[in-house]
Design an enzyme around this catalytic site. Sequence first.
Site, PDB file in Angstrom:
ATOM      1  N   PHE A 130       2.630   8.409  -0.614  1.00 46.05           N
ATOM      2  CA  PHE A 130       1.866   7.180  -0.451  1.00 46.05           C
ATOM      3  C   PHE A 130       0.388   7.457  -0.666  1.00 46.05           C
ATOM      4  O   PHE A 130      -0.416   6.656  -0.800  1.00 46.05           O
ATOM      5  CB  PHE A 130       2.096   6.586   0.936  1.00 46.05           C
TER       6      PHE A 130
ATOM      7  N   TYR B  46       5.072  11.361   3.538  1.00 41.00           N
ATOM      8  CA  TYR B  46       3.914  10.492   3.338  1.00 41.00           C
ATOM      9  C   TYR B  46       3.003  10.957   2.203  1.00 41.00           C
ATOM     10  O   TYR B  46       2.035  10.288   1.891  1.00 41.00           O
ATOM     11  CB  TYR B  46       3.149  10.306   4.656  1.00 41.00           C
TER      12      TYR B  46
ATOM     13  N   TRP C 281       0.836  -1.200   0.000  1.00 50.03           N
ATOM     14  CA  TRP C 281       0.000   0.000   0.000  1.00 50.03           C
ATOM     15  C   TRP C 281       0.877   1.258   0.000  1.00 50.03           C
ATOM     16  O   TRP C 281       0.551   2.265  -0.624  1.00 50.03           O
ATOM     17  CB  TRP C 281      -0.905  -0.007   1.238  1.00 50.03           C
ATOM     18  N   HIS C 282       2.035   1.164   0.677  1.00 55.42           N
ATOM     19  CA  HIS C 282       2.915   2.329   0.760  1.00 55.42           C
ATOM     20  C   HIS C 282       3.538   2.679  -0.591  1.00 55.42           C
ATOM     21  O   HIS C 282       3.867   3.831  -0.837  1.00 55.42           O
ATOM     22  CB  HIS C 282       4.025   2.095   1.781  1.00 55.42           C
ATOM     23  N   GLY C 283       3.742   1.698  -1.420  1.00 52.94           N
ATOM     24  CA  GLY C 283       4.343   2.019  -2.713  1.00 52.94           C
ATOM     25  C   GLY C 283       4.507   0.792  -3.570  1.00 52.94           C
ATOM     26  O   GLY C 283       4.634  -0.329  -3.063  1.00 52.94           O
TER      27      GLY C 283
END
Lengths: 496, 444
Positions: A496, A493, A326-328
């Site tokens: 993201f 952030y 989900w972060h990248g």
Amino acid sequence: MLFNSYAFLLGFMPTALLLFHGLRHVGLVRSSIALLAIASLVFYGWWNPIYLLLIVPLILINFALAACIVPRDGRRPRAARPLLVLGIALNLATLGYFKYANFFVDNLNAVTGLEVALGRVVLPIGISFFTFQKIAFLVDAYRGKVDRLNFVDYLLFVTFFPQLIAGPIVHHSEVIRQFRDRTPVSGQCITLGITILAIGLAKKVLLADTAAQYASPLFDAVAAGARPDALAAWSSALAYTAQLYFDFSGYSDMAIGCGLLFGIRLPINFASPYKAENIIDFWHRWHMTLSRFLRDYLYVPLGGNRKGRTRRYVNLLVTMLLGGFWHGAGWTFLIWGALHGFYLVANHLWRGLWQHGAGRESTTALGRGLSQALTFMAVVIAWVFFRSADLSTAGRMLLGMAGFAGSEPFAAGSLTNSAQAFGVSVVLLAIAWVAPNTQELTGYVGPGGVQGANEPPRATRLTWKPSPAWAVVVGCLFGTALMLMSKVSEFIYFQF
Amino acid sequence: MAERAAAVRYCCAVVSTALLLLATVVCVNLVVDPFGTYRIVSVDGLNSRKSAVYHRVRLVKAYEVRRLRPRAIVLGTSRSHVGLRPSHEGWDSAARPVYNLAFDGATTKEMYYYLLHAHAVQPLRQVILGLDTYHATTAPATARPDFDPWLLESGAVPVLPSLVRADMKILTSLDTLRSSLTTVESQSDRQPAWFAPDGQRLGDVFFHRPGERFEEIGPRAYFEEVDRLEIGFKLEGKRAASAQVPSRSGPQPASGDGTSLDYIRRIVAYCRAEGIDLRLFISPEHAHQLEISAAIGEWATIENAKRGLVELLTDDAAHHAGAAPIPLWDFSGYSSITTESLPEPGSRAEMRFYWDSSHFKDNVGDFILDRLFGVTDPRRAVPADFGVRLTADTIETALARVREDQLAYRRRNPVSVTWIRSLVDVSGQDSVHGLDRRATMAAP
């Protein structure tokens, strides 16, 4: 518009506050909520108006779907389930296209030798965050947990600008109730809001940006092929550890502060995560609203801990792996997620061992200190993957940290720079370890009285109150932060 | 109500304190004026010597252009910054004052925006554009971190809000406050000023400052040190390009910003549209620089860059058939200037034409301007082999000639060439930052 920009702090915020409170003052409470929704769209469109062409249709479709699937008179419409699946699929497909298409195509090309060209897909800012919120709303509408649908409330729930770009990831039940509250915004909300906003801004420009000066050049040099020695590698890994915490918790504080100025309490997102004594504890303190979302909408639906120990560990791993992804869209994020998954499984196994009669987890000061140190090291190592541009960069960094550097010194004069970076990082981390966190300092509680972590807030001698002395301190902090803003840097952030 | 009134008092106190702090800093910065941007007061012992200008050349030059309102400018990198004299007699007499608007590490994008700025302040008549071969490539256009478009006028956006924003950014900045304090502290330093009022960096002053490496270790050792640094930079750039380091600062907007070469095209088109007399040249780096580029494998890039420039100017000429073509002079070959011998190892003798392998002296700058302006001065005859006008008709012959001269140079200077290649080989195998600074060239 960045929170740490003059346009936001000196233009957008004062204007929005004046209009919002002006409408409230003349009794137009619902209009003030509508105004806030419009202001949020302006805030989002400021980056690139074209983003509005994505978010607005998505909001309309999601609201229409929610209206179709929400139970009426205790009965769920027949088409509710397929519509829910359609809604989730639509949101995930949108996120997947914008965030992951290039990653999959690149890897497909690498594995098959094909030359599939997709072009460059630009990631709309904040899409990961608002996608989660919309999915959660749809699921809860299906479950009958949404009491009354109102478009303006829904629009503001998705777009409320303090949390739109990088969280905290809010649950509709936390904020929509507040949007409908007609009582005047309290003076305490306002004073607390401006204080927490200043603390967050100071965390970002004083602490996070200072740490970045030591972290970024070395990570970039290693990405370009350099091999760091142990001191250089450790100093930049620690600098990044400090940077990420102050950057993201600073952003979250600013979001909370902004929310309070409009009378809205947002959930707490950080509770001194580097003070955690184990990884389970860490995830109760770090990006708490993401942990909550992953738990409620991924881990629990996967079966959580209800289907036996093995399945529980698999669920944990899958949840953390997807949390990483989900972060990248990159292997480094996947490995970061997998590492945390393994850490959590190991932590649960260890706990299980003690619960089966082998003794108790240590409660001595030494034992707790060692647990804290071990947890911190595990987190730092995972951050190396999180920050590195690719796996080979992370590999060179970790080799450097393990002492396997090349025979040559890392850089001319690097010893001094690395020692300085190490010193600065330790000082910054000491603040994270020793100083009270924002809610301990200010007594802020999130919606529903939640104050964060699983422990009561520690008493601190340094307790904020709305006194003239504190106003001067906060004003100095605010003024100094404004002076440092000539070098504007984005919040980490946001990507993201 | 009492609670709300207390809240209002608290917020007012916070905001007033912050504003008071900012106002104090603005006043200090305005009075001390560390970058010489406002010039309200000048007091000996307080602020008359502005040492901070040396570290903020991009900012200072943006304001100097506004103050001096030049009609002719030099655009380019540190090579042009050091080497080209605005007082050269070849400049159009109707284009005075002339200002050297070149600065260290200038990219083509930055040059373009400074050109727009200067022309918005005062319509320009003449521009000399000094390029290095890496400028004329298809690498993405970039700007350095201290480049601030808000400092610059462009004629397109309202000037006042832009200036207020830029000024407030400077005046409220903690960095400026630090520079103000340094300025006050350094008033007793008697360091000579190397930043000339016409924008040139005075090499004779700059390189001979106490503590400057050139002065400290001597011209010969300094020359070698710059060679080694250059190899490090070039290898690092090459590695970064091949690694295609992704940015971690957030999602990158689709910029459509174009390439470095595109900005040269924009400069050419802008000067055409505005009727500005534009002349281009490729700077005369010392042969050592050419050998470094060749050893690293960049020779084809250099030749293609020159071809790209010629193609660009040929297109321009075709679209402006009635007007004189924009000239491009190439000084980067192996000429009697660029192949100047190094002083003996250990000697402190200076070279006649170069400060180091990258920066030429202003006697070479005069030769360049003589060629560009068509000036003949009997006191300084330009060597016949220095500079060639590149056109579609001459480019391939010129490139072939450089290749021949390169072979001849290598035959005549085997020690230098072997030393450069060995440095590249060693550095290429090891960490960029592991470059051994102690290596020296054996006596030829």
